[in-house]
Scaffold this active site. Structure first.
Site, PDB file in Angstrom:
ATOM      1  N   LYS A  24       0.842  -1.198   0.000  1.00 40.69           N
ATOM      2  CA  LYS A  24       0.000   0.000   0.000  1.00 40.69           C
ATOM      3  C   LYS A  24       0.877   1.248   0.000  1.00 40.69           C
ATOM      4  CE  LYS A  24      -0.397   0.048   5.054  1.00 40.69           C
ATOM      5  NZ  LYS A  24      -1.307   0.128   6.205  1.00 40.69           N
ATOM      6  N   TYR A  65      15.996  29.789   8.392  1.00 41.32           N
ATOM      7  CA  TYR A  65      14.785  30.425   8.877  1.00 41.32           C
ATOM      8  C   TYR A  65      14.696  30.363  10.406  1.00 41.32           C
ATOM      9  CZ  TYR A  65      12.760  30.646   4.177  1.00 41.32           C
ATOM     10  OH  TYR A  65      12.503  30.941   2.858  1.00 41.32           O
TER      11      TYR A  65
END
Length: 355
Positions: free
Chosen positions: A34, A251
């Site tokens: 999956k 940042y």
């Protein structure tokens, strides 16, 4: 071309399936593919894991793609039917749905498929996610066996703590004691249970994470389990900065240098699937030497400490995770799981297959 690249080893996938088989004993193996085979690519996994007894997926679309690829083995739908209209498609494709709520039984009763289905009947043994209550097993099993659209039944449960100290007995024993009288095949083992608890083998096992070379256990490295990483993510340094004491990086200036240092900027960020919340100190390999990330991960870049890598510069190779640095160690540092890192690999990252 942007230098970040993922390498998927088909040989490692096949090796890990053999490890799963060694632990499965006489049980048959569903290879869980999956989520695009945990980020490794459904087509690649189908080829590398062709020796599996069956495949397990989440959606009809994944199952249909496997059939188009030539898969003849059983395909298990782990969440079963999402609507009555999917009953006929299951029959057409020869899929094995997991049944876990009454509405699914109603759909099968109201719209019996022309070709009866093999089904997995899931019981909740304590995880409280999917499954019928164990207390209702007699009535549920009797109803399902009476449906003309059902050709055969396998009983199923799923463990919540197979990878933790609590283990599986608190779920497995009630499950087995309740369903034993039905004389039906059963399935319970995920990767962690398969590796640690032979009693969970049953008739079918459902390894997922271990097939991709990651460990389901926080305290046991994949290499100690005999597993090989199937995915390696590589990039390069694209800039080098010299940072003075007290100056910040990236940042938010979350990292500030304590002394003059060289900082490499790597072409990889959270838009590539690297975890944005990975803190300063997350391990990374610079030209094969272990180093650490610095500051906040950006969308397209991250920063790395070059203090112990004096020869590193623009173009120096970097490994984010893979053969030299386990995905488990990166996930642990980032306070996430290897499942998330593998599944999060972005489509914009070029992928190369290796043997």
């Amino acid at each position: 071309m942007r230098p970040i690249q993922a390498r998927i080893s088909l040989g490692a996938l096949a090796h890990n399936l053999r490890v799963a088989r060694d632990h499965a004993g006489a049980a048959r193996v569903f290879a869980v593919v999956k989520a695009n085979a945990y980020g490794h690519g459904l087509s690649r996994a189908r080829r590398a894991l062709a020796a599996a007894d069956g495949f397990a997926v989440l959606t009809l679309e994944e199952a249909a793609n496997l059939r188009l690829m030539g898969v003849q083995q059983p395909i298990l739908l782990l969440e079963g039917l999402f609507g009555a209209d999917e009953v006929a498609t299951c029959a057409e494709l020869g899929l094995w749905p997991v049944l876990h709520h009454v509405a699914q039984l109603d759909w099968l009763q109201r719209l019996p498929p022309a070709r009866p289905l093999q089904v997995f009947l899931k019981f909740d043994s304590g995880m409280h996610r999917l499954g019928f209550p164990l207390a209702d097993h007699a009535a549920i099993v009797a109803r399902v066996r009476s449906l003309p659209g059902v050709a055969g039944v396998t009983l199923m449960t799923h463990f919540a703590q197979a990878d933790e100290a609590a283990g599986v007995d608190w779920q497995l024993q009630p499950f087995l004691s309740e369903v034993a009288d039905h004389g039906l095949p059963w399935s319970s083992a995920n990767s962690a249970a398969l590796l640690r608890y032979p009693i969970t083998q049953g008739d079918w096992v459902r390894p997922g994470l271990m097939l991709y070379g990651a460990s389901p256990f926080a305290e046991v490295p994949a290499s100690q389990l005999g597993l090989r990483p199937a995915m390696s993510v590589h990039s390069e340094i694209i800039s080098v900065q010299t940072v003075q004491p007290g100056e910040g990086v990236g940042y938010g200036q979350l990292y500030r240098a304590e002394q003059a240092m060289r900082v490499g900027v790597v072409a990889c960020g959270y838009a590539d699937g690297y975890p944005r919340n990975a803190p300063t100190g997350t391990p990374i390999l610079v030209n094969g030497r272990r180093s650490r990330t610095l500051g906040r991960v950006s969308m397209d870049m991250l920063s790395v400490d070059l203090s112990e890598c004096p020869d590193a510069g623009v173009g120096t190779p970097v490994e984010l995770w893979g053969e030299g640095l386990s995905v488990d160690s990166v996930a642990a540092a980032a306070h996430t799981s290897s499942y998330e890192l593998l599944c999060a690999l972005a489509a914009r990252v070029a992928v190369q297959e290796t043997d």
